[in-house]
Write a protein that holds these residues in place. Structure first.
Motif, PDB file in Angstrom:
ATOM      1  N   GLY A  77       0.786  -1.234   0.000  1.00 20.84           N
ATOM      2  CA  GLY A  77       0.000   0.000   0.000  1.00 20.84           C
ATOM      3  C   GLY A  77       0.813   1.276   0.000  1.00 20.84           C
ATOM      4  O   GLY A  77       0.549   2.190  -0.778  1.00 20.84           O
ATOM      5  N   LEU A  78       1.812   1.396   0.867  1.00 21.46           N
ATOM      6  CA  LEU A  78       2.568   2.646   0.954  1.00 21.46           C
ATOM      7  C   LEU A  78       3.415   2.905  -0.292  1.00 21.46           C
ATOM      8  O   LEU A  78       3.372   4.020  -0.836  1.00 21.46           O
ATOM      9  CB  LEU A  78       3.426   2.656   2.226  1.00 21.46           C
ATOM     10  CG  LEU A  78       2.614   2.650   3.535  1.00 21.46           C
ATOM     11  CD1 LEU A  78       3.535   2.587   4.744  1.00 21.46           C
ATOM     12  CD2 LEU A  78       1.707   3.864   3.611  1.00 21.46           C
ATOM     13  N   PRO A  79       4.174   1.923  -0.803  1.00 20.55           N
ATOM     14  CA  PRO A  79       4.908   2.188  -2.047  1.00 20.55           C
ATOM     15  C   PRO A  79       3.969   2.470  -3.223  1.00 20.55           C
ATOM     16  O   PRO A  79       4.271   3.303  -4.081  1.00 20.55           O
ATOM     17  CB  PRO A  79       5.709   0.904  -2.293  1.00 20.55           C
ATOM     18  CG  PRO A  79       5.752   0.192  -0.999  1.00 20.55           C
ATOM     19  CD  PRO A  79       4.538   0.625  -0.238  1.00 20.55           C
ATOM     20  N   THR A  80       2.837   1.803  -3.263  1.00 15.37           N
ATOM     21  CA  THR A  80       1.868   2.025  -4.335  1.00 15.37           C
ATOM     22  C   THR A  80       1.307   3.443  -4.265  1.00 15.37           C
ATOM     23  O   THR A  80       1.152   4.108  -5.293  1.00 15.37           O
ATOM     24  CB  THR A  80       0.730   0.982  -4.259  1.00 15.37           C
ATOM     25  OG1 THR A  80       1.301  -0.309  -4.416  1.00 15.37           O
ATOM     26  CG2 THR A  80      -0.315   1.216  -5.321  1.00 15.37           C
ATOM     27  N   CYS A  81       1.034   3.919  -3.066  1.00 10.62           N
ATOM     28  CA  CYS A  81       0.520   5.279  -2.878  1.00 10.62           C
ATOM     29  C   CYS A  81       1.542   6.298  -3.384  1.00 10.62           C
ATOM     30  O   CYS A  81       1.187   7.244  -4.096  1.00 10.62           O
ATOM     31  CB  CYS A  81       0.204   5.503  -1.399  1.00 10.62           C
ATOM     32  SG  CYS A  81      -0.544   7.098  -1.056  1.00 10.62           S
ATOM     33  N   ALA A  82       2.805   6.107  -3.042  1.00 16.22           N
ATOM     34  CA  ALA A  82       3.862   7.013  -3.505  1.00 16.22           C
ATOM     35  C   ALA A  82       3.973   6.981  -5.028  1.00 16.22           C
ATOM     36  O   ALA A  82       4.153   8.025  -5.674  1.00 16.22           O
ATOM     37  CB  ALA A  82       5.194   6.638  -2.858  1.00 16.22           C
ATOM     38  N   PHE A  83       3.841   5.798  -5.612  1.00 14.56           N
ATOM     39  CA  PHE A  83       3.909   5.650  -7.066  1.00 14.56           C
ATOM     40  C   PHE A  83       2.770   6.414  -7.751  1.00 14.56           C
ATOM     41  O   PHE A  83       2.994   7.151  -8.710  1.00 14.56           O
ATOM     42  CB  PHE A  83       3.857   4.163  -7.431  1.00 14.56           C
ATOM     43  CG  PHE A  83       3.832   3.891  -8.903  1.00 14.56           C
ATOM     44  CD1 PHE A  83       4.920   4.179  -9.702  1.00 14.56           C
ATOM     45  CD2 PHE A  83       2.700   3.336  -9.486  1.00 14.56           C
ATOM     46  CE1 PHE A  83       4.896   3.925 -11.070  1.00 14.56           C
ATOM     47  CE2 PHE A  83       2.666   3.078 -10.851  1.00 14.56           C
ATOM     48  CZ  PHE A  83       3.770   3.374 -11.640  1.00 14.56           C
ATOM     49  N   VAL A  84       1.553   6.276  -7.239  1.00 15.11           N
ATOM     50  CA  VAL A  84       0.396   6.961  -7.821  1.00 15.11           C
ATOM     51  C   VAL A  84       0.536   8.473  -7.662  1.00 15.11           C
ATOM     52  O   VAL A  84       0.221   9.234  -8.585  1.00 15.11           O
ATOM     53  CB  VAL A  84      -0.928   6.442  -7.215  1.00 15.11           C
ATOM     54  CG1 VAL A  84      -2.102   7.317  -7.608  1.00 15.11           C
ATOM     55  CG2 VAL A  84      -1.172   5.004  -7.642  1.00 15.11           C
ATOM     56  N   LYS A  85       1.034   8.936  -6.516  1.00 13.28           N
ATOM     57  CA  LYS A  85       1.259  10.378  -6.337  1.00 13.28           C
ATOM     58  C   LYS A  85       2.254  10.894  -7.373  1.00 13.28           C
ATOM     59  O   LYS A  85       2.075  11.979  -7.938  1.00 13.28           O
ATOM     60  CB  LYS A  85       1.767  10.667  -4.930  1.00 13.28           C
ATOM     61  CG  LYS A  85       0.691  10.617  -3.879  1.00 13.28           C
ATOM     62  CD  LYS A  85       1.248  10.948  -2.507  1.00 13.28           C
ATOM     63  CE  LYS A  85       0.162  10.899  -1.461  1.00 13.28           C
ATOM     64  NZ  LYS A  85       0.679  11.217  -0.117  1.00 13.28           N
ATOM     65  N   GLY A  86       3.300  10.114  -7.646  1.00 13.95           N
ATOM     66  CA  GLY A  86       4.276  10.490  -8.667  1.00 13.95           C
ATOM     67  C   GLY A  86       3.649  10.560 -10.050  1.00 13.95           C
ATOM     68  O   GLY A  86       3.946  11.478 -10.828  1.00 13.95           O
ATOM     69  N   LEU A  87       2.791   9.599 -10.365  1.00 15.40           N
ATOM     70  CA  LEU A  87       2.093   9.622 -11.653  1.00 15.40           C
ATOM     71  C   LEU A  87       1.214  10.867 -11.777  1.00 15.40           C
ATOM     72  O   LEU A  87       1.142  11.485 -12.842  1.00 15.40           O
ATOM     73  CB  LEU A  87       1.236   8.369 -11.827  1.00 15.40           C
ATOM     74  CG  LEU A  87       1.967   7.061 -12.088  1.00 15.40           C
ATOM     75  CD1 LEU A  87       0.985   5.887 -12.090  1.00 15.40           C
ATOM     76  CD2 LEU A  87       2.732   7.110 -13.398  1.00 15.40           C
ATOM     77  N   CYS A  88       0.540  11.237 -10.696  1.00 15.37           N
ATOM     78  CA  CYS A  88      -0.334  12.415 -10.715  1.00 15.37           C
ATOM     79  C   CYS A  88       0.473  13.694 -10.919  1.00 15.37           C
ATOM     80  O   CYS A  88      -0.012  14.638 -11.548  1.00 15.37           O
ATOM     81  CB  CYS A  88      -1.154  12.500  -9.434  1.00 15.37           C
ATOM     82  SG  CYS A  88      -2.451  11.255  -9.330  1.00 15.37           S
ATOM     83  N   ILE A  89       1.697  13.733 -10.410  1.00 13.55           N
ATOM     84  CA  ILE A  89       2.557  14.894 -10.625  1.00 13.55           C
ATOM     85  C   ILE A  89       3.027  14.925 -12.075  1.00 13.55           C
ATOM     86  O   ILE A  89       3.020  15.969 -12.724  1.00 13.55           O
ATOM     87  CB  ILE A  89       3.756  14.872  -9.651  1.00 13.55           C
ATOM     88  CG1 ILE A  89       3.266  15.139  -8.225  1.00 13.55           C
ATOM     89  CG2 ILE A  89       4.831  15.883 -10.066  1.00 13.55           C
ATOM     90  CD1 ILE A  89       4.287  14.857  -7.142  1.00 13.55           C
TER      91      ILE A  89
END
Length: 155
Positions: free
Chosen positions: A44-56
């Protein structure tokens, strides 16, 4: 003991990471929550960071995902546990599409830049006509072997 704010509570023990699904009441609106627990399979935590990066990287990703997630919800195909599409799956598909679009735009801009550098700019280089567009479409389809196969216009 059931709390007043909990409308429903279900467990999904067969998931790779056990999930508790809760429908909670916030005011008069239902809010869906999926709770998971830390385990060796939890990402969950690495996936959340990955999605935030995609949104940026792709600013249109978040609004697209929200609109399409609402659409999937209205058709009741937003739950992966019942055969629908997860939010993460939707985000990955949209990011892939945006990435492909970005690559295609860069390719077009590069080709345009090379074309304008190799010949003097004139109105004839930048003009559009339905005849030239149809000719270009047919040439692309012939090159890709799609003419006459039901993919586009026939030559």
């Amino acid at each position: 003991e059931k709390q007043k704010w909990v409308r429903s509570l279900n467990t999904i023990p067969s998931a790779s990471v056990p999930i508790i699904k809760i429908i909670a009441s916030v005011g008069h609106q239902p809010v869906a929550l999926d709770l998971s627990f830390d385990s060796s399979f939890h990402r969950g935590l690495p996936t959340c960071a990955f999605v935030k990066g995609l949104c940026i990287e792709y600013p249109t990703l978040e609004p697209l995902a929200l609109v399409l997630k609402q659409f999937l919800s209205s058709k009741k195909i937003n739950n992966p546990y019942t055969g629908g599409l997860s939010s993460y799956g939707l985000v990955l598909m949209l990011a892939s599409m945006l990435q492909r679009d970005q690559i295609l735009q860069a390719h077009i801009m590069n080709a345009f830049a090379q074309d304008t550098m190799s010949s003097p700019a004139s109105s004839s280089n930048l003009s559009y006509s339905p005849t030239s567009a149809a000719t270009n479409t047919n040439a692309i389809e012939e090159e890709e072997g799609r003419v006459g196969k039901g993919y586009g216009t026939k030559a």
